[in-house]
Design an enzyme around this catalytic site. Sequence first.
Site, PDB file in Angstrom:
ATOM      1  N   GLY A   1       0.289   5.038   0.949  1.00  0.00           N
ATOM      2  CA  GLY A   1      -0.645   6.028   1.495  1.00  0.00           C
ATOM      3  C   GLY A   1      -0.191   7.412   1.123  1.00  0.00           C
ATOM      4  O   GLY A   1       0.689   7.594   0.300  1.00  0.00           O
ATOM      5  N   LYS A   2      -0.849   8.382   1.746  1.00  0.00           N
ATOM      6  CA  LYS A   2      -0.483   9.769   1.485  1.00  0.00           C
ATOM      7  C   LYS A   2       0.933  10.038   1.977  1.00  0.00           C
ATOM      8  O   LYS A   2       1.705  10.708   1.322  1.00  0.00           O
ATOM      9  CB  LYS A   2      -1.444  10.715   2.219  1.00  0.00           C
ATOM     10  CG  LYS A   2      -2.887  10.609   1.761  1.00  0.00           C
ATOM     11  CD  LYS A   2      -3.773  11.575   2.546  1.00  0.00           C
ATOM     12  CE  LYS A   2      -3.859  11.278   4.020  1.00  0.00           C
ATOM     13  NZ  LYS A   2      -4.649  10.169   4.472  1.00  0.00           N
ATOM     14  N   GLU A   3       1.215   9.490   3.138  1.00  0.00           N
ATOM     15  CA  GLU A   3       2.480   9.840   3.780  1.00  0.00           C
ATOM     16  C   GLU A   3       3.264   8.620   4.195  1.00  0.00           C
ATOM     17  O   GLU A   3       4.061   8.695   5.114  1.00  0.00           O
ATOM     18  CB  GLU A   3       2.211  10.667   5.054  1.00  0.00           C
ATOM     19  CG  GLU A   3       1.014  11.570   4.962  1.00  0.00           C
ATOM     20  CD  GLU A   3       1.416  13.008   4.720  1.00  0.00           C
ATOM     21  OE1 GLU A   3       2.499  13.228   4.141  1.00  0.00           O
ATOM     22  OE2 GLU A   3       0.665  13.890   5.121  1.00  0.00           O
TER      23      GLU A   3
ATOM     24  N   GLY B   1      -6.205  -8.323   2.177  1.00  0.00           N
ATOM     25  CA  GLY B   1      -7.477  -7.860   1.631  1.00  0.00           C
ATOM     26  C   GLY B   1      -7.268  -6.567   0.904  1.00  0.00           C
ATOM     27  O   GLY B   1      -6.155  -6.280   0.464  1.00  0.00           O
TER      28      GLY B   1
ATOM     29  N   ASP C   1      -9.673  10.075  11.003  1.00  0.00           N
ATOM     30  CA  ASP C   1      -9.491  10.029   9.545  1.00  0.00           C
ATOM     31  C   ASP C   1     -10.181   8.771   9.019  1.00  0.00           C
ATOM     32  O   ASP C   1      -9.684   8.100   8.123  1.00  0.00           O
ATOM     33  CB  ASP C   1      -7.993  10.014   9.220  1.00  0.00           C
ATOM     34  CG  ASP C   1      -7.714  10.196   7.727  1.00  0.00           C
ATOM     35  OD1 ASP C   1      -8.559  10.769   7.022  1.00  0.00           O
ATOM     36  OD2 ASP C   1      -6.641   9.751   7.262  1.00  0.00           O
TER      37      ASP C   1
ATOM     38  N   LYS D   1       5.032  -0.423   8.097  1.00  0.00           N
ATOM     39  CA  LYS D   1       4.676   0.909   7.592  1.00  0.00           C
ATOM     40  C   LYS D   1       5.849   1.872   7.747  1.00  0.00           C
ATOM     41  O   LYS D   1       6.321   2.099   8.854  1.00  0.00           O
ATOM     42  CB  LYS D   1       3.449   1.439   8.341  1.00  0.00           C
ATOM     43  CG  LYS D   1       2.976   2.811   7.893  1.00  0.00           C
ATOM     44  CD  LYS D   1       1.629   3.160   8.527  1.00  0.00           C
ATOM     45  CE  LYS D   1       1.143   4.532   8.075  1.00  0.00           C
ATOM     46  NZ  LYS D   1      -0.182   4.871   8.634  1.00  0.00           N
TER      47      LYS D   1
ATOM     48  N   GLY E   1       0.823  -1.207   0.000  1.00  0.00           N
ATOM     49  CA  GLY E   1       0.000   0.000   0.000  1.00  0.00           C
ATOM     50  C   GLY E   1       0.847   1.241   0.000  1.00  0.00           C
ATOM     51  O   GLY E   1       1.916   1.272   0.613  1.00  0.00           O
TER      52      GLY E   1
ATOM     53  N   PHE F   1     -11.195   4.365   2.982  1.00  0.00           N
ATOM     54  CA  PHE F   1      -9.793   4.142   2.627  1.00  0.00           C
ATOM     55  C   PHE F   1      -9.000   3.518   3.766  1.00  0.00           C
ATOM     56  O   PHE F   1      -7.929   2.957   3.541  1.00  0.00           O
ATOM     57  CB  PHE F   1      -9.121   5.462   2.230  1.00  0.00           C
ATOM     58  CG  PHE F   1      -9.533   5.959   0.889  1.00  0.00           C
ATOM     59  CD1 PHE F   1      -8.924   5.464  -0.259  1.00  0.00           C
ATOM     60  CD2 PHE F   1     -10.556   6.888   0.748  1.00  0.00           C
ATOM     61  CE1 PHE F   1      -9.309   5.915  -1.516  1.00  0.00           C
ATOM     62  CE2 PHE F   1     -10.955   7.333  -0.500  1.00  0.00           C
ATOM     63  CZ  PHE F   1     -10.327   6.849  -1.637  1.00  0.00           C
TER      64      PHE F   1
ATOM     65  N   ASP G   1      -4.531   2.897  10.138  1.00  0.00           N
ATOM     66  CA  ASP G   1      -4.123   4.296   9.931  1.00  0.00           C
ATOM     67  C   ASP G   1      -4.530   5.201  11.094  1.00  0.00           C
ATOM     68  O   ASP G   1      -5.349   6.107  10.942  1.00  0.00           O
ATOM     69  CB  ASP G   1      -4.734   4.789   8.603  1.00  0.00           C
ATOM     70  CG  ASP G   1      -3.981   5.974   8.031  1.00  0.00           C
ATOM     71  OD1 ASP G   1      -3.071   6.474   8.702  1.00  0.00           O
ATOM     72  OD2 ASP G   1      -4.324   6.401   6.918  1.00  0.00           O
TER      73      ASP G   1
HETATM   74  N1  LIG Z   1      -2.040  -3.727   8.876  1.00  0.00           N
HETATM   75  C1  LIG Z   1      -2.295  -3.699   7.567  1.00  0.00           C
HETATM   76  N2  LIG Z   1      -2.732  -4.807   6.926  1.00  0.00           N
HETATM   77  C2  LIG Z   1      -2.992  -4.761   5.603  1.00  0.00           C
HETATM   78  N3  LIG Z   1      -2.818  -3.690   4.824  1.00  0.00           N
HETATM   79  C3  LIG Z   1      -2.372  -2.554   5.387  1.00  0.00           C
HETATM   80  C4  LIG Z   1      -2.088  -2.488   6.780  1.00  0.00           C
HETATM   81  N4  LIG Z   1      -1.672  -1.246   7.062  1.00  0.00           N
HETATM   82  C5  LIG Z   1      -1.696  -0.562   5.911  1.00  0.00           C
HETATM   83  N5  LIG Z   1      -2.112  -1.331   4.886  1.00  0.00           N
HETATM   84  C6  LIG Z   1      -2.232  -0.920   3.472  1.00  0.00           C
HETATM   85  O1  LIG Z   1      -1.395   0.212   3.225  1.00  0.00           O
HETATM   86  C7  LIG Z   1      -2.169   1.355   2.854  1.00  0.00           C
HETATM   87  C8  LIG Z   1      -1.596   2.615   3.499  1.00  0.00           C
HETATM   88  O2  LIG Z   1      -1.627   2.484   4.905  1.00  0.00           O
HETATM   89  P1  LIG Z   1      -2.166   3.648   5.850  1.00  0.00           P
HETATM   90  O3  LIG Z   1      -3.572   3.975   5.522  1.00  0.00           O
HETATM   91  O4  LIG Z   1      -1.872   3.252   7.239  1.00  0.00           O
HETATM   92  O5  LIG Z   1      -1.189   4.814   5.409  1.00  0.00           O
HETATM   93  P2  LIG Z   1      -1.438   6.313   4.968  1.00  0.00           P
HETATM   94  O6  LIG Z   1      -2.775   6.491   4.353  1.00  0.00           O
HETATM   95  O7  LIG Z   1      -0.230   6.770   4.291  1.00  0.00           O
HETATM   96  O8  LIG Z   1      -1.441   6.907   6.381  1.00  0.00           O
HETATM   97  P3  LIG Z   1      -1.244   8.368   6.896  1.00  0.00           P
HETATM   98  O9  LIG Z   1      -2.598   9.006   6.710  1.00  0.00           O
HETATM   99  O10 LIG Z   1      -0.882   8.130   8.290  1.00  0.00           O
HETATM  100  O11 LIG Z   1      -0.184   8.987   6.080  1.00  0.00           O
HETATM  101  C9  LIG Z   1      -3.574   1.031   3.296  1.00  0.00           C
HETATM  102  O12 LIG Z   1      -4.528   1.710   2.552  1.00  0.00           O
HETATM  103  C10 LIG Z   1      -3.636  -0.494   3.129  1.00  0.00           C
HETATM  104  O13 LIG Z   1      -3.858  -0.840   1.793  1.00  0.00           O
HETATM  105 MG   LIG Z   2      -4.655   5.625   4.894  1.00  0.00          MG
END
Ligand SMILES: Nc1ncnc2c1ncn2[C@@H]1O[C@H](COP(=O)(O)OP(=O)(O)OP(=O)(O)O)[C@@H](O)[C@H]1O
Ligand SMILES: [Mg+2]
Length: 291
Positions: free
Chosen positions: A102-104, A191, A227, A121, A100, A231, A245
């Site tokens: 994400g934004k950050e 998933g 948040d 992460k 995955g 998503f 997240d």
């Molecule tokens: N524990 C997990 N198990 C499965 N997939 C995960 C898990 N954690 C994160 N992911 C995948 O990684 C993607 C990004 O993770 P997350 O939403 O935590 O980061 P982000 O959106 O960058 O967060 P932030 O808003 O803190 O910058 C998720 O949308 C998901 O697809």
């Molecule tokens: Mg996220």
Amino acid sequence: MEAAKLLKSLEKEDFRILMAIEIGMKRSEYVTINNIKFYSRYKMEETLFRLNKVHKFDLIIRNTSKYEIAYNLNSKAYDLLALHTLVKKNVISQLGPLIGKGKESDVYSCMDDNGKIYALKFYRMGRTSFRNIKMYRDIIGDRGHLSWLYVNRLAARKEFEALTKIFKLKLNTPKPIAYNRHVIVMSYLRGKELVYYKQIKKPLKIFRRIIKQIKIIYQKAHMIHGDLGEFNIVLSERGNILIIDWLQWVPSDHPNANTLLERDIINICHFFQKKFNIESNVNEIITSFYK
Ligand SMILES: Nc1ncnc2c1ncn2[C@@H]1O[C@H](COP(=O)(O)OP(=O)(O)OP(=O)(O)O)[C@@H](O)[C@H]1O
Ligand SMILES: [Mg+2]
């Protein structure tokens, strides 16, 4: 991932030099050779040799604009230090593919010695620029020196602490395994995010489960996700969910707590209504949280 490939190419002396630069970066953006020598406690010759080597591996940035040559770490080096530590502590043994973005952050799967799979992460705030300065300021507080290294380390700690608090409630949130620097290791659910499903089995049941869980988290742990939406909920083929997240969580006595809580609830209700035709009474649900 680039950093992971380098894990085996570096010797412990190289890691020590990188860590010496890391220490120096707490005080200034670039660290002079003399300071690197001081923090590593190596002789000048060894210091220079190691600096040369890690520079060739493209792990440090050289600044020649000042009277004395100085270096700092790039994000690849920071990844490498975190991975090295997690491997040394036997938390993980192998990095898997990117699961995955994400934004950050970048999220990878990884494996431990027993073949158990986790999510890893990597925080990457300020990767391009500090887009949302206010949020970083909130994380950093009055500390001033705005370094990406520090910000990402604090972010990882903040999310890890949140996961630790909620995990006690035994709900569908990632189990915190370990964190180091800007990286957290947590349980993984195979998933995809709710948003990417065209249809799901028993949407009403899943909707209710999500609402029930955020209510328990609010009433028992006094925490608000902040948040929440389609998503940040992973759903597996078998109908298991994981609410992920947690960086932006706030305590229930936060000045904007009610607004954030209600926005989380509204997001979920609207999403299920629009996509799966689940009708719900938003106000009634919100009121039930405050009882
Ligand atoms: N524990 C997990 N198990 C499965 N997939 C995960 C898990 N954690 C994160 N992911 C995948 O990684 C993607 C990004 O993770 P997350 O939403 O935590 O980061 P982000 O959106 O960058 O967060 P932030 O808003 O803190 O910058 C998720 O949308 C998901 O697809
Ligand atoms: Mg996220």
